[in-house]
Design a protein around this motif. Structure first.
Motif, PDB file in Angstrom:
ATOM      1  N   GLY A 162      -9.559 -46.067   1.355  1.00 34.64           N
ATOM      2  CA  GLY A 162      -8.579 -45.704   2.540  1.00 34.64           C
ATOM      3  C   GLY A 162      -9.289 -45.999   4.141  1.00 34.64           C
ATOM      4  O   GLY A 162      -9.548 -47.327   4.022  1.00 34.64           O
ATOM      5  N   ALA A 163      -9.236 -45.187   4.846  1.00 29.32           N
ATOM      6  CA  ALA A 163      -9.612 -45.974   6.142  1.00 29.32           C
ATOM      7  C   ALA A 163     -10.998 -46.104   6.236  1.00 29.32           C
ATOM      8  O   ALA A 163     -11.477 -46.644   6.979  1.00 29.32           O
ATOM      9  CB  ALA A 163      -9.006 -44.928   7.304  1.00 29.32           C
ATOM     10  N   GLY A 164     -11.697 -45.259   5.471  1.00 28.36           N
ATOM     11  CA  GLY A 164     -13.267 -45.694   5.326  1.00 28.36           C
ATOM     12  C   GLY A 164     -14.033 -44.973   6.275  1.00 28.36           C
ATOM     13  O   GLY A 164     -15.145 -44.889   6.213  1.00 28.36           O
ATOM     14  N   SER A 165     -13.550 -43.759   6.715  1.00 28.57           N
ATOM     15  CA  SER A 165     -14.575 -42.989   7.452  1.00 28.57           C
ATOM     16  C   SER A 165     -15.631 -42.158   6.659  1.00 28.57           C
ATOM     17  O   SER A 165     -16.723 -42.200   7.018  1.00 28.57           O
ATOM     18  CB  SER A 165     -13.873 -41.841   8.352  1.00 28.57           C
ATOM     19  N   LEU A 166     -14.932 -41.787   5.443  1.00 29.05           N
ATOM     20  CA  LEU A 166     -16.064 -41.014   4.531  1.00 29.05           C
ATOM     21  C   LEU A 166     -17.152 -42.157   3.948  1.00 29.05           C
ATOM     22  O   LEU A 166     -18.413 -41.700   4.136  1.00 29.05           O
ATOM     23  CB  LEU A 166     -15.527 -40.550   3.357  1.00 29.05           C
ATOM     24  N   LEU A 167     -16.758 -43.196   3.708  1.00 28.16           N
ATOM     25  CA  LEU A 167     -17.574 -44.390   3.314  1.00 28.16           C
ATOM     26  C   LEU A 167     -18.551 -44.653   4.626  1.00 28.16           C
ATOM     27  O   LEU A 167     -19.878 -44.601   4.271  1.00 28.16           O
ATOM     28  CB  LEU A 167     -16.798 -45.508   2.793  1.00 28.16           C
ATOM     29  N   ALA A 173     -15.239 -42.038  -2.697  1.00 32.85           N
ATOM     30  CA  ALA A 173     -15.189 -41.689  -1.088  1.00 32.85           C
ATOM     31  C   ALA A 173     -13.714 -42.115  -0.551  1.00 32.85           C
ATOM     32  O   ALA A 173     -13.848 -42.985   0.330  1.00 32.85           O
ATOM     33  CB  ALA A 173     -16.443 -41.790  -0.250  1.00 32.85           C
ATOM     34  N   GLY A 174     -12.800 -41.494  -0.765  1.00 35.42           N
ATOM     35  CA  GLY A 174     -11.494 -41.737  -0.312  1.00 35.42           C
ATOM     36  C   GLY A 174     -10.802 -43.016  -1.262  1.00 35.42           C
ATOM     37  O   GLY A 174     -10.426 -43.946  -0.853  1.00 35.42           O
ATOM     38  N   MET A 179      -8.279 -44.171  -3.890  1.00 30.58           N
ATOM     39  CA  MET A 179      -7.149 -43.740  -4.452  1.00 30.58           C
ATOM     40  C   MET A 179      -6.588 -44.090  -5.553  1.00 30.58           C
ATOM     41  O   MET A 179      -5.569 -44.373  -5.889  1.00 30.58           O
ATOM     42  CB  MET A 179      -6.137 -43.821  -3.260  1.00 30.58           C
ATOM     43  N   THR A 187     -14.466 -36.708  -3.895  1.00 30.97           N
ATOM     44  CA  THR A 187     -14.161 -35.523  -2.843  1.00 30.97           C
ATOM     45  C   THR A 187     -12.765 -35.495  -2.599  1.00 30.97           C
ATOM     46  O   THR A 187     -12.203 -36.630  -2.659  1.00 30.97           O
ATOM     47  CB  THR A 187     -14.891 -35.806  -1.385  1.00 30.97           C
ATOM     48  N   HIS A 188     -12.143 -34.193  -2.489  1.00 34.47           N
ATOM     49  CA  HIS A 188     -10.789 -33.987  -2.350  1.00 34.47           C
ATOM     50  C   HIS A 188     -10.280 -33.205  -1.323  1.00 34.47           C
ATOM     51  O   HIS A 188     -11.109 -32.202  -1.116  1.00 34.47           O
ATOM     52  CB  HIS A 188     -10.213 -33.512  -3.800  1.00 34.47           C
ATOM     53  N   PRO A 189      -9.453 -33.542  -0.463  1.00 36.41           N
ATOM     54  CA  PRO A 189      -9.257 -32.996   0.852  1.00 36.41           C
ATOM     55  C   PRO A 189      -8.180 -31.180   0.492  1.00 36.41           C
ATOM     56  O   PRO A 189      -7.403 -31.246   1.236  1.00 36.41           O
ATOM     57  CB  PRO A 189      -8.569 -33.681   1.699  1.00 36.41           C
ATOM     58  N   HIS A 210      -5.616 -33.033   8.055  1.00 41.58           N
ATOM     59  CA  HIS A 210      -6.528 -33.873   7.370  1.00 41.58           C
ATOM     60  C   HIS A 210      -7.862 -34.446   8.289  1.00 41.58           C
ATOM     61  O   HIS A 210      -8.815 -34.256   7.816  1.00 41.58           O
ATOM     62  CB  HIS A 210      -5.589 -35.176   7.067  1.00 41.58           C
ATOM     63  N   LYS A 224     -11.377 -33.726   7.185  1.00 43.85           N
ATOM     64  CA  LYS A 224     -12.367 -34.653   7.037  1.00 43.85           C
ATOM     65  C   LYS A 224     -13.684 -34.445   7.821  1.00 43.85           C
ATOM     66  O   LYS A 224     -14.762 -34.964   7.304  1.00 43.85           O
ATOM     67  CB  LYS A 224     -11.823 -36.017   7.397  1.00 43.85           C
ATOM     68  N   GLU A 268     -15.496 -32.246   5.293  1.00 41.73           N
ATOM     69  CA  GLU A 268     -15.656 -33.092   4.039  1.00 41.73           C
ATOM     70  C   GLU A 268     -16.933 -34.203   4.163  1.00 41.73           C
ATOM     71  O   GLU A 268     -17.456 -34.309   3.314  1.00 41.73           O
ATOM     72  CB  GLU A 268     -14.283 -33.864   3.809  1.00 41.73           C
TER      73      GLU A 268
HETATM   74  C1  GRF Z   1     -10.428 -38.068   2.325  1.00 41.14           C
HETATM   75  O1  GRF Z   1     -10.026 -36.865   2.698  1.00 41.14           O
HETATM   76  C2  GRF Z   1     -10.322 -38.075   0.772  1.00 41.14           C
HETATM   77  O2  GRF Z   1     -10.850 -36.723   0.306  1.00 41.14           O
HETATM   78  C3  GRF Z   1      -9.279 -38.511   0.518  1.00 41.14           C
HETATM   79  O3  GRF Z   1      -8.845 -39.563   1.314  1.00 41.14           O
HETATM   80  C4  GRF Z   1      -9.648 -39.306   2.475  1.00 41.14           C
HETATM   81  C5  GRF Z   1     -10.326 -40.650   2.676  1.00 41.14           C
HETATM   82  O4  GRF Z   1     -10.492 -40.709   4.073  1.00 41.14           O
HETATM   83  N1  GRF Z   1      -9.134 -38.945  -1.057  1.00 41.14           N
HETATM   84  P1  GRF Z   1     -11.177 -41.875   4.622  1.00 41.14           P
HETATM   85  O5  GRF Z   1     -10.366 -43.301   4.011  1.00 41.14           O
HETATM   86  O6  GRF Z   1     -12.653 -42.140   4.444  1.00 41.14           O
HETATM   87  O7  GRF Z   1     -10.992 -41.875   6.306  1.00 41.14           O
END
Ligand code: GRF
Length: 195
Positions: A9-14, A80-81, A83, A101-103, A160, A164, A167
């Motif tokens: 995804g956008a990578g903020s969790l990563l 972590a994000g 998909m 992890t799931h939002p 979201h 996050k 999360e």
């Molecule tokens: C998170 O909310 C995760 O649970 C979901 O996609 C989002 C990813 O956010 N699967 P990011 O790409 O880490 O910003």
């Protein structure tokens, strides 16, 4: 413990997990990152990263991502994000050691549009879930959850982003606890010893 992170995804969790793991006293080391499409957070990541082929053939992709992750010899894999649904070959190799992890508060709102679905359902409370990955979509044993309020003014993006924030903290805390103490599956629950 050695951890490989999957992201797309956008990578903020990563980014938040990699930064937390950089602390010397954090019980997990991010030894690899596997992304399946451009992930802007890559630039801040010291760990090696491999971009598995985006195969049209799912079986071939299943083997490709398993090999991409196996090269880091991880104790745990953290989605972590990420998909994509992980396949049978991957789960045969890493099953029981893959966290996602799931939002949303599973089993409510599984799948790729959890935040949109929660808003459409008119819920006043949603949240985030950290669970072990099984062969289903967001159906594995639950490790941890935390509620997040839904505001009447929320749209998908504002809700979201609020989810996050919670999360990121929950995922880091659970990864640290599992890395330090392991995880036991007890039916629908995943327990961390000395829980
Ligand atoms: C998170 O909310 C995760 O649970 C979901 O996609 C989002 C990813 O956010 N699967 P990011 O790409 O880490 O910003």
């Amino acid at each position: 413990a050695r951890v490989v992170v999957l992201a797309s995804g956008a990578g903020s969790l990563l980014r938040s997990l990699v930064e937390a793991a950089a602390a010397p006293d954090f019980p997990a080391d991010v030894v690899g990152v596997v992304v399946d499409r451009e992930c802007p957070a890559e630039s801040v990541i010291g760990a090696t990263r491999v971009r598995p082929c985006d195969h049209a053939d799912r079986a071939e992709w299943d083997h490709a991502i398993t090999a991409a992750v196996a090269q880091f010899d991880p104790d745990y894999v953290v989605s972590a994000g990420f998909m994509r649904i992980l396949g049978p070959h991957f789960l045969a190799r890493f099953g029981g050691r893959v966290l996602n992890t799931h939002p949303a508060l599973l089993p409510s709102f599984p799948g790729a549009c959890a935040v949109r679905d929660a808003l459409a359902a008119g819920v006043r409370v949603s949240g985030t879930t950290v669970h072990l990955v099984d062969e289903g979509v967001d159906t594995g044993p639950i490790l941890a959850q935390e509620a997040v309020p839904v505001l009447v003014s929320d749209d998908e993006s504002s809700l979201h982003e609020r989810i996050k924030i919670v999360e990121r903290r929950l995922l880091i805390d659970v990864v640290a606890a599992v890395a330090a103490r392991g995880v036991i599956i007890d039916g629908r629950k995943a327990l961390i010893p000395s829980d």
